[in-house]
Motif scaffolding. Structure first.
Motif, mmCIF file in Angstrom:
data_model
loop_
_atom_site.group_PDB
_atom_site.id
_atom_site.type_symbol
_atom_site.label_atom_id
_atom_site.label_comp_id
_atom_site.label_asym_id
_atom_site.label_seq_id
_atom_site.Cartn_x
_atom_site.Cartn_y
_atom_site.Cartn_z
ATOM 1 N N TYR A 92 -14.463 7.430 -0.050
ATOM 2 C CA TYR A 92 -13.027 7.654 -0.181
ATOM 3 C C TYR A 92 -12.771 9.099 -0.580
ATOM 4 O O TYR A 92 -13.616 9.746 -1.171
ATOM 5 N N GLN A 110 -9.647 11.297 -2.726
ATOM 6 C CA GLN A 110 -8.457 11.165 -3.571
ATOM 7 C C GLN A 110 -7.837 12.536 -3.762
ATOM 8 O O GLN A 110 -8.421 13.416 -4.386
ATOM 9 N N GLY A 127 -2.581 13.152 -7.494
ATOM 10 C CA GLY A 127 -1.429 12.268 -7.637
ATOM 11 C C GLY A 127 -1.348 11.162 -6.612
ATOM 12 O O GLY A 127 -0.303 10.521 -6.477
ATOM 13 N N MET A 128 -2.443 10.923 -5.909
ATOM 14 C CA MET A 128 -2.411 9.899 -4.862
ATOM 15 C C MET A 128 -3.513 8.875 -5.056
ATOM 16 O O MET A 128 -4.458 9.087 -5.816
ATOM 17 N N GLY A 129 -3.362 7.796 -4.331
ATOM 18 C CA GLY A 129 -4.410 6.789 -4.327
ATOM 19 C C GLY A 129 -5.563 7.221 -3.434
ATOM 20 O O GLY A 129 -5.520 8.256 -2.783
ATOM 21 N N LEU A 130 -6.596 6.413 -3.415
ATOM 22 C CA LEU A 130 -7.776 6.709 -2.615
ATOM 23 C C LEU A 130 -7.546 6.309 -1.160
ATOM 24 O O LEU A 130 -6.890 5.306 -0.876
ATOM 25 N N LEU A 169 -9.679 5.680 2.519
ATOM 26 C CA LEU A 169 -11.008 5.408 3.042
ATOM 27 C C LEU A 169 -11.354 6.364 4.176
ATOM 28 O O LEU A 169 -10.602 6.506 5.140
ATOM 29 N N PHE A 208 -15.071 9.947 -3.650
ATOM 30 C CA PHE A 208 -15.697 8.831 -4.352
ATOM 31 C C PHE A 208 -16.485 7.979 -3.376
ATOM 32 O O PHE A 208 -16.024 7.675 -2.283
#
Lengths: 112, 112
Positions: free
Chosen positions: A35, A37, A40-43, A45, A90
């Protein structure tokens, strides 16, 4: 158990340079994921591997390649880094049909 | 495309109070919804999941509620502690390979 480990922790690249991010897990998990990131954002894929020998694209695969070297290791390669790839990366792994993904500590990558 | 999102970017909670973190989703076909906690400088950590055919699930100090009618998911943390300060993400499993689609996250700040 170390869980999911990632190297390096930090990296600075110049535009056009290449590098490989390493990920390893010692939990004997079949599935592994990469992932990114952004602040300020989500992960999101990038790629995943359902089992050794298989890989498939995720939501944002452009500019990346992956290798599932063996059951333990799943690497992410940037062939020609771009500033838009500045992010925290990640790696995660998962056991079978269980929902819980175990995440590594991340690699913070800056592309100048 | 369909996505998962959060209502509030930041939530301030007094130590000892209960926290409620909300999430809206739009993909009705997802089988599972998951909450992750991410502390500063670390990878996300699984908290709890809920299957789409359930309304409520409880864990240790946490409860997840799912309202499919309005496509709303919430995480309740009882007796919030300083160690609960983190960013909380809701995510949904989008296919049988366990791929996660994350929302943007809510920052929870616990004040003494």
């Amino acid at each position: 158990n170390a869980g999911v480990t990632q190297t390096p922790k930090f990296q600075v690249l110049k535009t056009g340079q290449s590098m490989t991010l390493q990920c390893a897990q010692d939990m004997n998990h079949n599935s592994m994921y990469w992932y990114r990131q952004d602040p300020g954002m989500g992960l999101r894929l990038i790629y995943y591997s359902a089992s050794e020998g298989t890989t498939d694209k995720g939501e944002v695969p452009n500019g990346y390649n992956v290798s599932r070297l063996n059951k333990r290791e799943f690497s992410l390669r940037l062939e020609s880094a771009a500033p838009s790839q500045t992010s925290v990366y990640f790696c995660a792994s998962k056991e079978g049909v269980r929902n819980e993904q175990f995440f590594g500590p991340g690699t913070r990558l800056t592309v100048l | 495309g369909e996505s998962v999102g959060l209502h509030l970017p930041t939530l301030s909670v007094q130590e000892g109070d209960n926290s409620i973190i909300n999430c809206a989703y739009s993909n009705s076909a997802s089988d599972y919804f998951i909450w992750y906690k991410q502390e500063s400088g670390k990878g996300p950590q699984f908290i709890i999941d809920i299957r789409s055919n359930m309304d409520k699930r409880q864990g240790q100090r946490v409860t997840v509620l799912l309202n499919k009618t309005v496509k709303h998911l919430s995480l309740q943390i009882a007796a919030t502690q300083p160690g609960d300060s983190a960013v909380y993400f809701c995510a949904e499993i989008t296919d049988s390979w366990g791929k996660l689609q994350f929302g943007a996250g809510t920052q929870v700040v616990v004040t003494p």
